[in-house]
Design a protein around this motif. Structure first.
Motif, PDB file in Angstrom:
ATOM      1  N   UNK A 181      80.252   6.919  23.175  1.00  0.00           N
ATOM      2  CA  UNK A 181      81.354   6.808  24.150  1.00  0.00           C
ATOM      3  C   UNK A 181      82.615   6.244  23.516  1.00  0.00           C
ATOM      4  N   UNK A 182      82.461   5.265  22.624  1.00  0.00           N
ATOM      5  CA  UNK A 182      83.633   4.612  22.040  1.00  0.00           C
ATOM      6  C   UNK A 182      84.472   5.556  21.192  1.00  0.00           C
ATOM      7  N   UNK A 183      83.906   6.662  20.744  1.00  0.00           N
ATOM      8  CA  UNK A 183      84.653   7.633  19.947  1.00  0.00           C
ATOM      9  C   UNK A 183      85.276   8.728  20.807  1.00  0.00           C
ATOM     10  N   UNK A 184      84.779   8.890  22.017  1.00  0.00           N
ATOM     11  CA  UNK A 184      85.254   9.971  22.878  1.00  0.00           C
ATOM     12  C   UNK A 184      86.161   9.477  24.004  1.00  0.00           C
ATOM     13  N   UNK A 185      86.114   8.191  24.282  1.00  0.00           N
ATOM     14  CA  UNK A 185      87.019   7.592  25.265  1.00  0.00           C
ATOM     15  C   UNK A 185      87.779   6.471  24.569  1.00  0.00           C
ATOM     16  N   UNK A 186      88.937   6.837  23.971  1.00  0.00           N
ATOM     17  CA  UNK A 186      89.682   5.931  23.115  1.00  0.00           C
ATOM     18  C   UNK A 186      91.069   5.675  23.701  1.00  0.00           C
ATOM     19  N   UNK A 187      91.742   4.682  23.149  1.00  0.00           N
ATOM     20  CA  UNK A 187      93.100   4.381  23.609  1.00  0.00           C
ATOM     21  C   UNK A 187      94.062   5.527  23.295  1.00  0.00           C
ATOM     22  N   UNK A 188      93.844   6.172  22.146  1.00  0.00           N
ATOM     23  CA  UNK A 188      94.772   7.234  21.747  1.00  0.00           C
ATOM     24  C   UNK A 188      94.425   8.584  22.353  1.00  0.00           C
ATOM     25  N   UNK A 189      93.166   8.725  22.830  1.00  0.00           N
ATOM     26  CA  UNK A 189      92.779  10.025  23.393  1.00  0.00           C
ATOM     27  C   UNK A 189      91.500   9.881  24.214  1.00  0.00           C
ATOM     28  N   UNK A 190      91.495  10.476  25.406  1.00  0.00           N
ATOM     29  CA  UNK A 190      90.311  10.447  26.261  1.00  0.00           C
ATOM     30  C   UNK A 190      89.659  11.826  26.236  1.00  0.00           C
ATOM     31  N   UNK A 191      88.749  12.003  25.274  1.00  0.00           N
ATOM     32  CA  UNK A 191      88.099  13.297  25.118  1.00  0.00           C
ATOM     33  C   UNK A 191      87.165  13.615  26.270  1.00  0.00           C
ATOM     34  N   UNK A 192      86.613  12.574  26.897  1.00  0.00           N
ATOM     35  CA  UNK A 192      85.725  12.799  28.041  1.00  0.00           C
ATOM     36  C   UNK A 192      86.466  13.548  29.141  1.00  0.00           C
ATOM     37  N   UNK A 193      87.674  13.077  29.465  1.00  0.00           N
ATOM     38  CA  UNK A 193      88.459  13.738  30.514  1.00  0.00           C
ATOM     39  C   UNK A 193      88.893  15.131  30.079  1.00  0.00           C
ATOM     40  N   UNK A 194      89.198  15.291  28.802  1.00  0.00           N
ATOM     41  CA  UNK A 194      89.595  16.607  28.317  1.00  0.00           C
ATOM     42  C   UNK A 194      88.432  17.601  28.368  1.00  0.00           C
ATOM     43  N   UNK A 195      87.248  17.131  28.064  1.00  0.00           N
ATOM     44  CA  UNK A 195      86.072  17.996  28.196  1.00  0.00           C
ATOM     45  C   UNK A 195      85.866  18.403  29.651  1.00  0.00           C
ATOM     46  N   UNK A 196      86.030  17.443  30.549  1.00  0.00           N
ATOM     47  CA  UNK A 196      85.881  17.754  31.978  1.00  0.00           C
ATOM     48  C   UNK A 196      86.882  18.817  32.415  1.00  0.00           C
ATOM     49  N   UNK A 197      88.128  18.678  31.974  1.00  0.00           N
ATOM     50  CA  UNK A 197      89.150  19.648  32.337  1.00  0.00           C
ATOM     51  C   UNK A 197      88.871  21.021  31.728  1.00  0.00           C
ATOM     52  N   UNK A 198      88.080  21.026  30.651  1.00  0.00           N
ATOM     53  CA  UNK A 198      87.727  22.292  30.000  1.00  0.00           C
ATOM     54  C   UNK A 198      86.482  22.942  30.600  1.00  0.00           C
ATOM     55  N   UNK A 199      85.960  22.343  31.689  1.00  0.00           N
ATOM     56  CA  UNK A 199      84.830  22.949  32.372  1.00  0.00           C
ATOM     57  C   UNK A 199      83.475  22.359  32.046  1.00  0.00           C
ATOM     58  N   UNK A 200      83.452  21.261  31.307  1.00  0.00           N
ATOM     59  CA  UNK A 200      82.196  20.604  30.980  1.00  0.00           C
ATOM     60  C   UNK A 200      81.805  19.610  32.071  1.00  0.00           C
ATOM     61  N   UNK A 201      80.501  19.503  32.324  1.00  0.00           N
ATOM     62  CA  UNK A 201      79.993  18.386  33.093  1.00  0.00           C
ATOM     63  C   UNK A 201      79.936  17.153  32.206  1.00  0.00           C
ATOM     64  N   UNK A 202      79.790  15.985  32.817  1.00  0.00           N
ATOM     65  CA  UNK A 202      79.690  14.754  32.037  1.00  0.00           C
ATOM     66  C   UNK A 202      78.617  13.861  32.636  1.00  0.00           C
ATOM     67  N   UNK A 203      77.758  13.317  31.773  1.00  0.00           N
ATOM     68  CA  UNK A 203      76.701  12.404  32.207  1.00  0.00           C
ATOM     69  C   UNK A 203      76.760  11.142  31.363  1.00  0.00           C
TER      70      UNK A 203
END
Length: 437
Positions: A181-203
């Protein structure tokens, strides 16, 4: 730092590792490939598992699940000018691309040129792809199948690649499950939210993993690595077998098939610590994931399942000091890893709490040793516990690093005989490339 991206045009006869002159050059085309890598899992680990599973002191030992599917061995050495013992990045790259390389490299050959991985080629051929592991999912072995970097330490850039890079206009990886999580939800970039916007589910926990219905999924269950299997709470952190099952459930929806990589990442980490409790815990978790893969492949004529290791770690020995008596009952009597026990003791400063974790009769000097370490660092207490457990179980170790011996290959399904005998680790990828075609 070099950061190279393999383009669709790179998938050509010039970049594909060839086995046309190899004796294993005729095979049937496969639809689904499940590759499982027990990081650090040498022969002593799988042999130790057989002892560990054996309850009686007498009688023949029952085979492990791995024993039923043993077909061969592979050499693990890297092409590194400074070292002839591989690290996980170089070994992962060989298994992923068919090219041996230098230590630390991800998806690059020894000339630092980006070369396609079997995951990328599977996506290029229209298949779905997945990465599952118990480390952070942007760690060395997993990353070697999906990125191209001079250094395995480029964790943020690797995580970015998982989202940004495309093949035929599609995301390179469809299912990613593990830690980080610490690599995908960072101050400089929130990859988790970007994945969600790209159609991915998140768990973020086991319950959300079970509830999710998305075909594409990102699941991150810890800031960095997952807790060891022995230390996990089922409602918060899924087992490797649960993640494997969740990945297969989604990937098999593609009529063109899939490629799935499953890594038992922390067998290696336990080996580095010389922690036999953690090693057996992680090995059991990996064996269960292998079982899930085998169950999927049963009665199918379009799937290959391979389980192997990238290297062995720690020089584990089933006995020490000429005792001629390894005692896995000692290991089974311990209900938490030494790291968790040590953290609990330092938090409470109550030595008696050790009995909550270890059902083992210790000598008085052992109690004194542990008590003394409570005035030191948590790591000192952890090491003291590891030393005591190794002594009581008679477990030997030769190093806290990697070792260079050959490692086993287990296989089931279509073309499994192609992996028989001894081969180079890079040959595994070469065979898989040709099986797709």
């Amino acid at each position: 730092m070099l950061h190279s991206t393999v383009q669709v045009s790179d998938f050509s006869l010039n970049t594909m590792p060839s086995m046309l002159n190899h004796p294993f050059n005729r095979m049937k085309k496969v639809k689904n490939i499940i590759l499982l890598i027990g990081d650090g899992m040498g022969f002593s680990y799988t042999t130790g598992l057989r002892y560990f599973n054996h309850d009686s002191r007498l009688g023949l030992m029952k085979p492990t699940l791995f024993d039923h599917y043993f077909v061969g061995t592979q050499s693990t050495y890297s092409l590194d000018a400074k070292s002839n013992i591989t690290d996980s990045a170089a070994a992962g790259t060989a298994l992923a691309t068919g090219y041996k390389t230098y230590n630390g490299a991800l998806g690059l050959n020894s000339e630092k040129q980006a070369v396609p991985s079997i995951l990328e080629y599977a996506k290029f051929r229209g298949k779905s792809t997945g990465l599952v592991g118990t480390s952070q999912i942007n760690h060395a072995t997993l990353a070697a199948f999906a990125t191209h970097h001079e250094s395995r330490e480029n964790y943020h850039e690797i995580a970015d690649d998982y989202l940004d890079e495309r093949i035929n206009g599609e995301h390179k990886i469809d299912v990613m499950l593990g830690g980080g999580t610490s690599y995908f939800s960072r101050n400089d970039r929130n990859l988790v939210e970007e994945f969600r916007k790209s159609g991915f589910g998140y768990a973020a926990n086991s319950i959300e993993l079970l509830a999710d219905r998305n075909e594409k999924l990102l699941g991150l269950f810890a800031p960095i690595e997952l807790p060891k299997h022995l230390d996990r709470y089922a409602t918060t952190v899924p087992s490797l077998s649960q993640m494997t099952k969740a990945a297969i459930k989604r990937l098999q929806q593609n009529q063109d098939g899939f490629f799935l990589l499953v890594e038992g990442s922390q067998i290696d980490w336990a080996g580095h610590d010389n922690d036999i409790v953690g090693a057996m815990s992680e090995l059991k978790d990996f064996e269960s994931a292998f079982h899930v893969a085998i169950q999927f492949a049963l009665d199918r004529d379009d799937t290959i399942v391979i389980a192997t290791a990238d290297h062995s770690t720690g020089g584990m020995s089933i006995d020490r000091n000429d005792n001629y008596k390894w005692d896995p009952a000692v290991i089974r009597s311990i209900k938490s890893t030494p790291a968790v026990i040590a953290a609990d003791l330092h938090k409470t400063k109550e030595l008696s709490r050790i009995t909550r974790h270890m059902h083992l009769s210790l000598h008085q000097e052992d109690w004194k040793t542990i008590q003394t370490t409570l005035e030191m660092e948590v790591g000192d207490t952890k090491q003291a516990l590891i030393n005591i457990i190794n002594h009581y179980s008679s477990t030997g170790w030769t190093t806290k690093g990697h070792t260079g011996e050959d490692v086993p290959i287990y296989a089931y399904g279509l073309n499994k005989h192609k992996f028989s005998g001894r081969m180079e680790n890079s040959d595994i990828a070469k065979l898989l490339f040709e099986m797709i075609d």
